[in-house]
Motif scaffolding. Structure first.
Motif, PDB file in Angstrom:
ATOM      1  N   LEU A  18       0.825  -1.201   0.000  1.00 52.78           N
ATOM      2  CA  LEU A  18       0.000   0.000   0.000  1.00 52.78           C
ATOM      3  C   LEU A  18       0.862   1.254   0.000  1.00 52.78           C
ATOM      4  O   LEU A  18       0.599   2.201  -0.749  1.00 52.78           O
ATOM      5  CB  LEU A  18      -0.924   0.002   1.216  1.00 52.78           C
ATOM      6  CG  LEU A  18      -1.790   1.239   1.321  1.00 52.78           C
ATOM      7  CD1 LEU A  18      -3.198   0.906   0.908  1.00 52.78           C
ATOM      8  CD2 LEU A  18      -1.740   1.801   2.705  1.00 52.78           C
ATOM      9  N   ALA A  19       1.897   1.256   0.812  1.00 51.32           N
ATOM     10  CA  ALA A  19       2.780   2.417   0.885  1.00 51.32           C
ATOM     11  C   ALA A  19       3.539   2.622  -0.427  1.00 51.32           C
ATOM     12  O   ALA A  19       3.720   3.757  -0.877  1.00 51.32           O
ATOM     13  CB  ALA A  19       3.768   2.255   2.039  1.00 51.32           C
ATOM     14  N   ALA A  20       3.972   1.540  -1.060  1.00 52.07           N
ATOM     15  CA  ALA A  20       4.679   1.663  -2.340  1.00 52.07           C
ATOM     16  C   ALA A  20       3.744   2.202  -3.418  1.00 52.07           C
ATOM     17  O   ALA A  20       4.140   3.058  -4.220  1.00 52.07           O
ATOM     18  CB  ALA A  20       5.244   0.311  -2.760  1.00 52.07           C
ATOM     19  N   ALA A  21       2.501   1.730  -3.432  1.00 54.80           N
ATOM     20  CA  ALA A  21       1.533   2.241  -4.414  1.00 54.80           C
ATOM     21  C   ALA A  21       1.255   3.717  -4.173  1.00 54.80           C
ATOM     22  O   ALA A  21       1.181   4.509  -5.122  1.00 54.80           O
ATOM     23  CB  ALA A  21       0.245   1.438  -4.341  1.00 54.80           C
ATOM     24  N   ALA A  22       1.117   4.109  -2.914  1.00 51.83           N
ATOM     25  CA  ALA A  22       0.886   5.519  -2.607  1.00 51.83           C
ATOM     26  C   ALA A  22       2.100   6.362  -2.981  1.00 51.83           C
ATOM     27  O   ALA A  22       1.952   7.478  -3.482  1.00 51.83           O
ATOM     28  CB  ALA A  22       0.566   5.683  -1.127  1.00 51.83           C
TER      29      ALA A  22
END
Length: 96
Positions: A18-22
Motif C-alpha cells: 500500500l505504501a509503495a503504491a501511494a
C-alpha cells in the motif's frame, strides 16, 4: 502459531504494498519514499496487533483487513496539500 506468523508477514507485506503504491501515485504530495514505506509497514503491523488483540485468534482475513486500514490511515497522515496555482491578483477599482 503458524496463523500468527502469516498474519504478521501478510500484514507487513500489505502495508509495504500500500505504501509503495501511494509513493508512486502520490509522489508529489508525499515525503521521502523511505519514510512512506516505513510508515506503511509500521502502521500495518500496529493495525494487525490491535485487530488480533480485539478479535482473538482465528480471524486472519479480518486481521489483515484491519492492518490494511490502519496502514492507509498512517500513510494518509503524511500527505501534504496539493500545490495550487497562484490566484490572479484582484482588479483594482478606481475610487471616484
Amino acid at each position: 502459531m503458524i496463523a500468527v506468523m502469516l498474519e504478521i508477514l501478510g500484514s507487513a507485506l500489505l502495508g509495504l504494498g500500500l505504501a509503495a503504491a501511494a509513493a508512486v501515485l502520490l509522489a508529489h504530495r508525499l515525503p521521502a519514499r523511505r519514510l512512506v514505506l516505513l510508515a506503511g509497514g509500521i502502521g500495518a503491523l500496529l493495525g494487525a496487533y490491535v485487530t488480533h488483540e480485539a478479535l482473538g485468534p482465528g480471524h486472519v482475513l479480518v486481521t489483515l483487513l484491519g492492518s490494511l486500514g490502519v496502514s492507509a490511515v498512517v500513510v494518509s497522515l503524511l500527505l501534504r496539500p496539493a500545490a495550487q496555482a497562484a490566484a490572479p491578483a484582484p482588479a483594482h477599482r478606481a475610487v471616484p
